[in-house]
Structure formats: C-alpha cells, structure tokens
Design a protein around this motif. Structure first.
Motif, mmCIF file in Angstrom:
data_model
loop_
_atom_site.group_PDB
_atom_site.id
_atom_site.type_symbol
_atom_site.label_atom_id
_atom_site.label_comp_id
_atom_site.label_asym_id
_atom_site.label_seq_id
_atom_site.Cartn_x
_atom_site.Cartn_y
_atom_site.Cartn_z
ATOM 1 N N VAL A 14 48.312 5.214 70.729
ATOM 2 C CA VAL A 14 46.813 6.286 71.040
ATOM 3 C C VAL A 14 46.369 6.612 72.474
ATOM 4 O O VAL A 14 46.389 7.172 73.551
ATOM 5 C CB VAL A 14 46.033 6.423 70.299
ATOM 6 C CG1 VAL A 14 44.757 6.652 70.769
ATOM 7 C CG2 VAL A 14 46.420 6.783 68.532
ATOM 8 N N MET A 15 46.931 5.349 73.349
ATOM 9 C CA MET A 15 46.654 4.247 73.803
ATOM 10 C C MET A 15 47.457 5.010 75.303
ATOM 11 O O MET A 15 47.484 5.209 76.446
ATOM 12 C CB MET A 15 47.232 2.985 74.482
ATOM 13 C CG MET A 15 46.575 2.363 75.178
ATOM 14 S SD MET A 15 45.966 0.417 75.421
ATOM 15 C CE MET A 15 47.653 0.106 75.626
ATOM 16 N N VAL A 16 49.151 5.224 74.592
ATOM 17 C CA VAL A 16 49.706 5.684 75.504
ATOM 18 C C VAL A 16 50.204 7.231 75.931
ATOM 19 O O VAL A 16 50.327 7.752 76.509
ATOM 20 C CB VAL A 16 51.155 5.263 75.325
ATOM 21 C CG1 VAL A 16 52.775 6.019 76.362
ATOM 22 C CG2 VAL A 16 51.543 3.592 75.166
ATOM 23 N N VAL A 17 49.409 7.997 74.535
ATOM 24 C CA VAL A 17 50.103 9.017 74.634
ATOM 25 C C VAL A 17 48.962 10.345 74.824
ATOM 26 O O VAL A 17 49.191 11.604 75.449
ATOM 27 C CB VAL A 17 51.023 9.414 73.460
ATOM 28 C CG1 VAL A 17 51.169 11.607 73.092
ATOM 29 C CG2 VAL A 17 52.052 9.000 72.575
ATOM 30 N N LYS A 18 47.750 10.206 73.916
ATOM 31 C CA LYS A 18 46.632 11.232 74.391
ATOM 32 C C LYS A 18 45.764 11.108 75.600
ATOM 33 O O LYS A 18 45.553 12.213 75.785
ATOM 34 C CB LYS A 18 45.198 10.228 73.278
ATOM 35 C CG LYS A 18 43.754 10.768 73.953
ATOM 36 C CD LYS A 18 43.587 11.034 72.358
ATOM 37 C CE LYS A 18 41.949 11.190 72.662
ATOM 38 N NZ LYS A 18 40.622 11.705 71.549
ATOM 39 N N PRO A 19 45.861 9.840 76.781
ATOM 40 C CA PRO A 19 46.144 10.309 78.395
ATOM 41 C C PRO A 19 46.241 11.185 78.921
ATOM 42 O O PRO A 19 46.345 11.699 79.584
ATOM 43 C CB PRO A 19 45.593 9.430 78.785
ATOM 44 C CG PRO A 19 45.185 7.734 77.386
ATOM 45 C CD PRO A 19 46.169 8.314 76.375
ATOM 46 N N VAL A 20 48.223 11.145 78.285
ATOM 47 C CA VAL A 20 48.471 12.272 78.919
ATOM 48 C C VAL A 20 48.102 13.605 78.455
ATOM 49 O O VAL A 20 48.420 14.241 79.778
ATOM 50 C CB VAL A 20 50.111 11.918 79.174
ATOM 51 C CG1 VAL A 20 51.030 12.399 79.195
ATOM 52 C CG2 VAL A 20 50.778 10.024 80.070
ATOM 53 N N LEU A 21 48.073 13.837 77.327
ATOM 54 C CA LEU A 21 47.678 14.619 76.660
ATOM 55 C C LEU A 21 46.310 15.508 77.308
ATOM 56 O O LEU A 21 46.018 16.461 78.042
ATOM 57 C CB LEU A 21 48.011 15.367 75.378
ATOM 58 C CG LEU A 21 48.972 14.822 75.022
ATOM 59 C CD1 LEU A 21 49.194 14.924 73.207
ATOM 60 C CD2 LEU A 21 50.180 15.880 75.312
ATOM 61 N N THR A 22 45.826 14.027 77.873
ATOM 62 C CA THR A 22 44.410 15.036 77.917
ATOM 63 C C THR A 22 44.557 16.140 79.080
ATOM 64 O O THR A 22 44.014 16.298 79.919
ATOM 65 C CB THR A 22 43.385 13.528 77.811
ATOM 66 O OG1 THR A 22 43.352 13.353 76.484
ATOM 67 C CG2 THR A 22 42.163 14.013 78.457
ATOM 68 N N VAL A 23 44.929 15.502 80.304
ATOM 69 C CA VAL A 23 45.905 15.580 81.655
ATOM 70 C C VAL A 23 46.421 16.893 81.611
ATOM 71 O O VAL A 23 46.442 17.463 82.211
ATOM 72 C CB VAL A 23 46.283 14.419 82.271
ATOM 73 C CG1 VAL A 23 46.181 15.683 83.590
ATOM 74 C CG2 VAL A 23 44.877 13.137 83.023
ATOM 75 N N TRP A 24 47.807 16.933 81.039
ATOM 76 C CA TRP A 24 48.600 17.984 80.500
ATOM 77 C C TRP A 24 48.383 19.283 79.960
ATOM 78 O O TRP A 24 48.761 19.931 80.399
ATOM 79 C CB TRP A 24 49.803 17.378 79.732
ATOM 80 C CG TRP A 24 51.020 17.678 80.172
ATOM 81 C CD1 TRP A 24 50.896 19.031 81.277
ATOM 82 C CD2 TRP A 24 52.578 17.630 79.753
ATOM 83 N NE1 TRP A 24 52.553 19.459 81.018
ATOM 84 C CE2 TRP A 24 52.909 18.608 80.740
ATOM 85 C CE3 TRP A 24 52.775 16.343 79.153
ATOM 86 C CZ2 TRP A 24 54.225 18.111 80.323
ATOM 87 C CZ3 TRP A 24 54.209 15.893 78.640
ATOM 88 C CH2 TRP A 24 54.804 17.260 79.382
ATOM 89 N N THR A 25 46.888 18.960 78.881
ATOM 90 C CA THR A 25 46.468 20.534 78.330
ATOM 91 C C THR A 25 44.788 20.304 78.761
ATOM 92 O O THR A 25 43.670 19.575 78.948
ATOM 93 C CB THR A 25 46.578 20.484 76.668
ATOM 94 O OG1 THR A 25 45.754 19.014 76.761
ATOM 95 C CG2 THR A 25 48.087 19.966 76.613
ATOM 96 N N ARG A 26 44.890 22.374 78.686
ATOM 97 C CA ARG A 26 43.610 22.302 78.393
ATOM 98 C C ARG A 26 43.443 22.915 77.308
ATOM 99 O O ARG A 26 43.557 23.957 76.170
ATOM 100 C CB ARG A 26 43.071 23.641 79.665
ATOM 101 C CG ARG A 26 41.085 23.547 78.999
ATOM 102 C CD ARG A 26 40.696 24.758 80.416
ATOM 103 N NE ARG A 26 41.282 26.048 80.133
ATOM 104 C CZ ARG A 26 42.646 26.458 81.515
ATOM 105 N NH1 ARG A 26 43.148 26.244 81.886
ATOM 106 N NH2 ARG A 26 42.352 27.870 80.400
#
Length: 240
Positions: A14-26
């Motif tokens: 969660v710590m690695v993937v979620k921040p990336v997806l939060t920036v990558w997607t709206r």
C-alpha cells in the motif's frame, strides 16, 4: 476480513503503490457501498487493460476491503516473490491442468474464510476492438455456486488510457481519468443449489457478463455489441 491485519508486506505494498496511483490517476469511484465490509465475496471486474488490476485493487482497498487476486501457481514458486505474494494474501491457481479442481478448492477456502476474491470472468483482456466485455469463462460462476457468496460486478473505464492493449502504448501522464463503478450483487438465485452442469454454468456466466456489459454502457455511453455471435448457441433469456 477487510484491511485489518495486513501484515508488513501488505502495508508495504500500500505504501509503495497507492501514492503512485494517486498521482497517476484522477479517480471517480462509485458504488463502494455494494462491497460489504466483511465476509467472503466474489468481485468480477471487466478486463480492458493490463493496468486494470492496479486500478481495481485501489478501488477495493479504498472501499475498505483487501483484494485477493488469482495468480499462476508457477509465479508463487519463484523465490522471494512467491512468498511476498502469499504474505499479501494473493491466491495461487493452476490453470488448464488436472490440478484445476484443487485450485477451486483453494478459492472456496479463501471465500469461506472471508476474503474478497477478484476474478476476471473474461480470463484475459477483452479482444473486442472497442474494449467492450466479451464472452466469459465459467470460473466465477462455479465458485459462486460452490460457496453461495455474493458476486459483485465492477466495471471500469479509463485504464486503457494508461496502457492500451491494442497498440501497447503506455501513458505516464499524471491524473489520467479513470472511472470505477461497483453494482449490487448479480442475482443468481435462480441457480441456487443447482448441479454445476455446463448449461447451468454457462447461463450464470452469461448473467454476470450481461450485467457487466450493461453497467459499462452506462459509464461510457454507446451501444454495446452482443457477447457472442449468432452462430454461438448459448441458452439464455437475456440475449441483446
């Protein structure tokens, strides 16, 4: 079991993937209330891009559940990686072998233990040129019949903007719009307690896929094609 007791590797993922997806997607998330906070469920998403699992996992996690995806058993035998996947509660399955029945038993145990099991009923990314859902495989129906667990349909539109399987292009553009919608469980009561014959499983699968197709039509607009050609003779009362 929801997101509690994730363990080190779950929290790390969660710590690695979620921040990336939060920036990558709206994100536009809808229908999260249809994922119960506890108890075994079978989640059936449409499959239009190899980026789908990350998006659906993000949605399911934000809804308060921990997604358990299926993976080829051979991957779980890879040193370190296989152990991490197991620690993250992902599920090894055998496909196209005599061990397939054993895999179904593994899935049944996961559902009965309270897991949110994610099964892509199409089995692979759709081959429809416009990315509509295609004819499904019977694994989700077989698991639903064996466990009686609710089958929750989830449709998404937008992951193909990040990776489109038709041209294999990847977009790194931040805040790419993605929409994910969960619906009420598919009504499969008609087949409750039925013997899992080919006809029964095909009819249940058609009901699941038709729900996904119609939900996706509401999200993206347009007129969807049929799930099968006129030459294919599946019995169902919902041809359209």
């Amino acid at each position: 079991m929801g997101r509690r007791r994730l363990g080190f590797w779950g929290r790390f993922a969660v710590m690695v993937v979620k921040p990336v997806l939060t920036v990558w997607t709206r994100r536009e998330w809808r229908g999260m209330e249809h994922l119960p906070p506890s108890g075994g469920i079978i989640i059936v998403p449409n499959h239009l891009s190899h980026f789908d699992p990350l998006v659906s996992a993000h949605f399911i996690y934000d809804a308060g559940r921990w997604p358990s995806f299926l993976g080829k058993a051979s991957v779980f035998k890879v040193p370190v990686i296989g152990r991490i996947l197991l620690k993250c509660r992902q599920i090894p399955v055998e496909r196209g072998t005599v061990d397939a029945a054993r895999s179904l038993e593994t899935l049944e145990r996961a559902v009965r233990s309270g897991a949110a099991v994610v099964i892509y009923p199409e089995g692979t990314t759709t081959r429809e040129p416009e990315l509509w859902p295609m004819r499904g495989k019977t694994g989700a129906a077989r698991l639903a019949l064996a466990t009686g667990a609710p089958v929750v349909p989830v449709v998404m539109w937008g992951p193909q903007r990040i990776f489109d399987p038709r041209d294999k292009k990847v977009s790194l553009r931040p805040r790419t719009p993605v929409t994910v919608v969960a619906g009420p469980p598919v009504d499969l009561a008609r087949w409750s307690g039925a013997v899992p014959t080919k006809t029964v499983l095909d009819e249940m699968t058609d009901a699941i896929m038709l729900r996904l197709r119609d939900m996706l039509a509401e999200v993206r607009g347009g007129t969807p094609p049929p799930l099968w050609s006129a030459q294919q003779n599946r019995r169902t009362g919902e041809r359209a």
